[in-house]
Write a protein that holds these residues in place. Structure first.
Motif, PDB file in Angstrom:
ATOM      1  N   MET A   1       0.834  -1.201   0.000  1.00  0.00           N
ATOM      2  CA  MET A   1       0.000   0.000   0.000  1.00  0.00           C
ATOM      3  C   MET A   1       0.872   1.256   0.000  1.00  0.00           C
ATOM      4  SD  MET A   1      -2.935  -1.054   2.769  1.00  0.00           S
ATOM      5  CE  MET A   1      -3.787   0.506   2.530  1.00  0.00           C
ATOM      6  N   THR A   2       0.384   2.315  -0.629  1.00  0.00           N
ATOM      7  CA  THR A   2       1.105   3.571  -0.647  1.00  0.00           C
ATOM      8  C   THR A   2       0.414   4.553   0.272  1.00  0.00           C
ATOM      9  OG1 THR A   2      -0.179   4.662  -2.370  1.00  0.00           O
ATOM     10  CG2 THR A   2       1.527   3.129  -3.100  1.00  0.00           C
ATOM     11  N   ALA A   3       1.074   5.688   0.485  1.00  0.00           N
ATOM     12  CA  ALA A   3       0.506   6.718   1.358  1.00  0.00           C
ATOM     13  C   ALA A   3      -0.718   7.375   0.732  1.00  0.00           C
ATOM     14  CB  ALA A   3       1.564   7.777   1.652  1.00  0.00           C
ATOM     15  N   PHE A   4      -0.975   7.091  -0.539  1.00  0.00           N
ATOM     16  CA  PHE A   4      -2.058   7.748  -1.249  1.00  0.00           C
ATOM     17  C   PHE A   4      -3.273   6.848  -1.437  1.00  0.00           C
ATOM     18  CE2 PHE A   4       1.919   9.679  -2.586  1.00  0.00           C
ATOM     19  CZ  PHE A   4       1.662  11.017  -2.425  1.00  0.00           C
ATOM     20  N   ASP A   5      -3.245   5.625  -0.903  1.00  0.00           N
ATOM     21  CA  ASP A   5      -4.301   4.666  -1.187  1.00  0.00           C
ATOM     22  C   ASP A   5      -5.694   5.187  -0.855  1.00  0.00           C
ATOM     23  OD1 ASP A   5      -2.808   2.755  -2.355  1.00  0.00           O
ATOM     24  OD2 ASP A   5      -2.583   1.488  -0.597  1.00  0.00           O
ATOM     25  N   ALA A   6      -5.780   5.952   0.238  1.00  0.00           N
ATOM     26  CA  ALA A   6      -7.094   6.418   0.680  1.00  0.00           C
ATOM     27  C   ALA A   6      -7.738   7.344  -0.348  1.00  0.00           C
ATOM     28  CB  ALA A   6      -6.975   7.127   2.024  1.00  0.00           C
ATOM     29  N   ALA A   7      -6.916   8.003  -1.202  1.00  0.00           N
ATOM     30  CA  ALA A   7      -7.441   8.974  -2.154  1.00  0.00           C
ATOM     31  C   ALA A   7      -7.732   8.369  -3.519  1.00  0.00           C
ATOM     32  CB  ALA A   7      -6.456  10.137  -2.303  1.00  0.00           C
ATOM     33  N   VAL A   8      -7.303   7.133  -3.753  1.00  0.00           N
ATOM     34  CA  VAL A   8      -7.438   6.547  -5.082  1.00  0.00           C
ATOM     35  C   VAL A   8      -8.878   6.096  -5.322  1.00  0.00           C
ATOM     36  CG1 VAL A   8      -6.728   4.626  -6.565  1.00  0.00           C
ATOM     37  CG2 VAL A   8      -5.026   5.852  -5.203  1.00  0.00           C
ATOM     38  N   ALA A   9      -9.451   6.536  -6.447  1.00  0.00           N
ATOM     39  CA  ALA A   9     -10.835   6.196  -6.780  1.00  0.00           C
ATOM     40  C   ALA A   9     -10.979   4.710  -7.056  1.00  0.00           C
ATOM     41  CB  ALA A   9     -11.289   7.008  -7.990  1.00  0.00           C
ATOM     42  N   ARG A  10     -12.210   4.214  -6.921  1.00  0.00           N
ATOM     43  CA  ARG A  10     -12.493   2.795  -7.138  1.00  0.00           C
ATOM     44  C   ARG A  10     -12.598   2.452  -8.620  1.00  0.00           C
ATOM     45  NH1 ARG A  10     -14.971   4.812  -2.887  1.00  0.00           N
ATOM     46  NH2 ARG A  10     -15.223   3.633  -0.953  1.00  0.00           N
ATOM     47  N   THR A  11     -13.147   3.350  -9.401  1.00  0.00           N
ATOM     48  CA  THR A  11     -13.496   3.032 -10.785  1.00  0.00           C
ATOM     49  C   THR A  11     -12.465   3.596 -11.766  1.00  0.00           C
ATOM     50  OG1 THR A  11     -14.778   5.047 -11.239  1.00  0.00           O
ATOM     51  CG2 THR A  11     -15.916   3.245 -10.083  1.00  0.00           C
TER      52      THR A  11
ATOM     53  N   ALA B   1       8.211  15.910 -10.304  1.00  0.00           N
ATOM     54  CA  ALA B   1       7.404  15.143  -9.347  1.00  0.00           C
ATOM     55  C   ALA B   1       8.274  14.210  -8.511  1.00  0.00           C
ATOM     56  CB  ALA B   1       6.345  14.342 -10.091  1.00  0.00           C
ATOM     57  N   GLU B   2       7.883  14.042  -7.259  1.00  0.00           N
ATOM     58  CA  GLU B   2       8.572  13.133  -6.353  1.00  0.00           C
ATOM     59  C   GLU B   2       8.237  11.684  -6.729  1.00  0.00           C
ATOM     60  OE1 GLU B   2       6.406  15.449  -5.586  1.00  0.00           O
ATOM     61  OE2 GLU B   2       7.398  16.966  -4.336  1.00  0.00           O
ATOM     62  N   ASP B   3       9.081  10.755  -6.288  1.00  0.00           N
ATOM     63  CA  ASP B   3       8.869   9.338  -6.628  1.00  0.00           C
ATOM     64  C   ASP B   3       7.518   8.843  -6.140  1.00  0.00           C
ATOM     65  OD1 ASP B   3      11.316   9.202  -7.875  1.00  0.00           O
ATOM     66  OD2 ASP B   3      12.362   8.252  -6.192  1.00  0.00           O
ATOM     67  N   THR B   4       7.102   9.295  -4.941  1.00  0.00           N
ATOM     68  CA  THR B   4       5.801   8.832  -4.426  1.00  0.00           C
ATOM     69  C   THR B   4       4.649   9.333  -5.283  1.00  0.00           C
ATOM     70  OG1 THR B   4       5.845  10.724  -2.898  1.00  0.00           O
ATOM     71  CG2 THR B   4       6.534   8.580  -2.022  1.00  0.00           C
ATOM     72  N   VAL B   5       4.804  10.536  -5.844  1.00  0.00           N
ATOM     73  CA  VAL B   5       3.754  11.078  -6.704  1.00  0.00           C
ATOM     74  C   VAL B   5       3.717  10.324  -8.032  1.00  0.00           C
ATOM     75  CG1 VAL B   5       2.944  13.144  -7.917  1.00  0.00           C
ATOM     76  CG2 VAL B   5       3.886  13.338  -5.617  1.00  0.00           C
ATOM     77  N   ILE B   6       4.895   9.975  -8.539  1.00  0.00           N
ATOM     78  CA  ILE B   6       4.950   9.179  -9.771  1.00  0.00           C
ATOM     79  C   ILE B   6       4.313   7.818  -9.541  1.00  0.00           C
ATOM     80  CG2 ILE B   6       6.515   8.030 -11.386  1.00  0.00           C
ATOM     81  CD1 ILE B   6       8.411  10.417 -11.054  1.00  0.00           C
ATOM     82  N   GLU B   7       4.570   7.232  -8.371  1.00  0.00           N
ATOM     83  CA  GLU B   7       3.938   5.947  -8.041  1.00  0.00           C
ATOM     84  C   GLU B   7       2.425   6.080  -8.023  1.00  0.00           C
ATOM     85  OE1 GLU B   7       3.817   2.689  -4.367  1.00  0.00           O
ATOM     86  OE2 GLU B   7       5.129   4.441  -4.255  1.00  0.00           O
ATOM     87  N   LEU B   8       1.935   7.176  -7.456  1.00  0.00           N
ATOM     88  CA  LEU B   8       0.492   7.422  -7.430  1.00  0.00           C
ATOM     89  C   LEU B   8      -0.063   7.553  -8.847  1.00  0.00           C
ATOM     90  CD1 LEU B   8      -2.232   8.244  -6.165  1.00  0.00           C
ATOM     91  CD2 LEU B   8      -1.350  10.584  -6.018  1.00  0.00           C
ATOM     92  N   ALA B   9       0.630   8.317  -9.684  1.00  0.00           N
ATOM     93  CA  ALA B   9       0.162   8.527 -11.054  1.00  0.00           C
ATOM     94  C   ALA B   9       0.088   7.217 -11.826  1.00  0.00           C
ATOM     95  CB  ALA B   9       1.085   9.516 -11.766  1.00  0.00           C
TER      96      ALA B   9
ATOM     97  N   VAL C   1      -4.120  15.052  -4.635  1.00  0.00           N
ATOM     98  CA  VAL C   1      -3.252  15.845  -3.754  1.00  0.00           C
ATOM     99  C   VAL C   1      -4.126  16.333  -2.613  1.00  0.00           C
ATOM    100  CG1 VAL C   1      -1.718  17.838  -3.573  1.00  0.00           C
ATOM    101  CG2 VAL C   1      -1.810  16.529  -5.701  1.00  0.00           C
ATOM    102  N   GLN C   2      -3.930  15.782  -1.445  1.00  0.00           N
ATOM    103  CA  GLN C   2      -4.876  15.972  -0.349  1.00  0.00           C
ATOM    104  C   GLN C   2      -5.010  17.418   0.102  1.00  0.00           C
ATOM    105  OE1 GLN C   2      -3.828  13.181   2.724  1.00  0.00           O
ATOM    106  NE2 GLN C   2      -4.243  11.400   1.442  1.00  0.00           N
ATOM    107  N   SER C   3      -3.986  18.252  -0.168  1.00  0.00           N
ATOM    108  CA  SER C   3      -4.048  19.648   0.257  1.00  0.00           C
ATOM    109  C   SER C   3      -4.869  20.517  -0.688  1.00  0.00           C
ATOM    110  CB  SER C   3      -2.626  20.219   0.359  1.00  0.00           C
ATOM    111  OG  SER C   3      -1.972  20.165  -0.902  1.00  0.00           O
ATOM    112  N   LEU C   4      -5.290  19.967  -1.827  1.00  0.00           N
ATOM    113  CA  LEU C   4      -6.042  20.743  -2.808  1.00  0.00           C
ATOM    114  C   LEU C   4      -7.535  20.457  -2.708  1.00  0.00           C
ATOM    115  CD1 LEU C   4      -3.727  20.473  -5.945  1.00  0.00           C
ATOM    116  CD2 LEU C   4      -3.810  22.265  -4.216  1.00  0.00           C
ATOM    117  N   ASP C   5      -8.329  21.381  -3.250  1.00  0.00           N
ATOM    118  CA  ASP C   5      -9.786  21.232  -3.209  1.00  0.00           C
ATOM    119  C   ASP C   5     -10.226  19.984  -3.964  1.00  0.00           C
ATOM    120  OD1 ASP C   5     -10.016  23.577  -1.790  1.00  0.00           O
ATOM    121  OD2 ASP C   5     -10.437  24.815  -3.555  1.00  0.00           O
ATOM    122  N   ASP C   6     -11.311  19.379  -3.486  1.00  0.00           N
ATOM    123  CA  ASP C   6     -11.876  18.215  -4.167  1.00  0.00           C
ATOM    124  C   ASP C   6     -12.328  18.586  -5.575  1.00  0.00           C
ATOM    125  OD1 ASP C   6     -11.466  16.691  -1.938  1.00  0.00           O
ATOM    126  OD2 ASP C   6     -13.526  16.807  -1.216  1.00  0.00           O
ATOM    127  N   LEU C   7     -12.502  17.555  -6.406  1.00  0.00           N
ATOM    128  CA  LEU C   7     -12.967  17.742  -7.777  1.00  0.00           C
ATOM    129  C   LEU C   7     -14.490  17.657  -7.785  1.00  0.00           C
ATOM    130  CD1 LEU C   7     -10.438  15.239  -9.407  1.00  0.00           C
ATOM    131  CD2 LEU C   7     -10.111  17.685  -8.990  1.00  0.00           C
TER     132      LEU C   7
END
Length: 293
Positions: free
Chosen positions: A1-11, A78-86, A239-245
């Motif tokens: 799991m990555t630090a971004f898992d909670a933000a990743v959409a299901r679909t 971009a940082e490595d963790t952000v590339i992993e998220l992308a 990016v958790q610090s930015l406004d939702d879409l």
């Protein structure tokens, strides 16, 4: 799991739009134009084609090979963790059976995009002008509202609505749901026995008792009233610090409302909330309406 898992959409739809927002944010942070970005990935590509490729990526309309995406993000710093998220968000081939079973009733790109984002949404805001929105409809009401359609199609569409209930209302982390319903929704009874509306009122009251669901009624004297249906779906930004879409629809099956009109939709929503009865008074309205019938 990555630090971004909670933000990743299901679909796939949600992940594609999250990737679009992430890429746009990183390019803007790097101070690059879309043409500059295209040249970092494919220097020999014509400027028009390259810029269009980046534009489609940032709209969520197109994908990119993983190697090209990594090269693009490295050019953005971009940082490595952000590339992993992308790379996690990058579109892949969807399973062929994703739209089988009850969901087969959603057979257009627009309706499927809506259903996916509904499933991914952290919050869902609904304006109901004449009919109870599908997401809040009980089975008998959903079926009655489809009167006039062939029996088999009517049953299939009702089952599709119930499938959405399972995927949205019953998921492990259900969204916050806010609904403002015109009083017209309760007077415009769908064809069928009188018990249909009674069951719907009981169902809506039960839903409103859940901690994540708020229902308000906009009475006939409210100014402004609810003039048309509207759905606002809010998806977490990667990016958790930015406004939702935020994405907006009039009715399922329609094309989404352009991003340029989201701000106007937000104002419409805020006005409807302020003019409607408070949640506690709305519940009292539902009880009294049922008793007076």
């Amino acid at each position: 799991m990555t630090a971004f898992d909670a933000a990743v959409a299901r679909t796939p739809t949600g992940r594609r739009l999250q990737l679009a927002a992430l890429c746009h944010h990183l390019r803007a942070r790097a101070g690059l134009t879309q043409l500059d970005a295209a040249r970092t990935v494919r220097p020999g590509m014509s400027s028009g084609v390259g810029q269009n490729k980046i534009a489609r990526l940032e709209r969520g309309d197109g994908g990119m090979r993983e190697a090209d995406l990594i090269a693009l993000l490295r050019a953005y710093g971009a940082e490595d963790t952000v590339i992993e998220l992308a790379c996690t968000l990058r579109p892949r081939y969807a399973k062929r059976d994703r739209w089988g079973g009850p969901r087969a009733a959603y057979d257009t790109d627009s309706s499927r995009r809506y259903v996916d984002l509904e499933e991914d949404a952290a919050s869902i805001r609904l304006l109901g002008s004449e009919m109870i929105p599908d997401l809040l409809a009980c089975e008998s009401y959903a079926y009655a509202a489809l009167a006039g359609q062939p029996a088999r199609l009517r049953r299939a569409k009702t089952d599709a609505i119930l499938s959405r209930h399972d995927r949205v209302l019953c998921r492990q982390d259900p969204p916050e749901i806010y609904a403002v319903l015109s009083e017209s929704c309760f007077y415009r009874r769908p064809p069928g026995p009188p018990t249909v509306l009674e069951e719907q009122l009981d169902h809506l009251t039960a839903l409103a008792g859940q901690p994540n669901i708020t229902v308000q009624v906009s009475t006939f004297g409210a100014t402004p009233g609810v003039q048309d249906a509207l759905t606002l779906l809010r998806l977490p930004h990667p990016v958790q610090s930015l406004d939702d879409l935020t994405f907006a629809w009039g009715r399922i099956g329609d094309d989404p409302i352009p991003i340029s009109r989201i701000e106007a939709c937000e104002r419409l929503w805020s006005s409807a909330v302020r003019a409607a009865l408070r949640p506690a008074d709305s519940l009292r309205f539902l009880h009294e309406f049922k008793e007076q019938r």
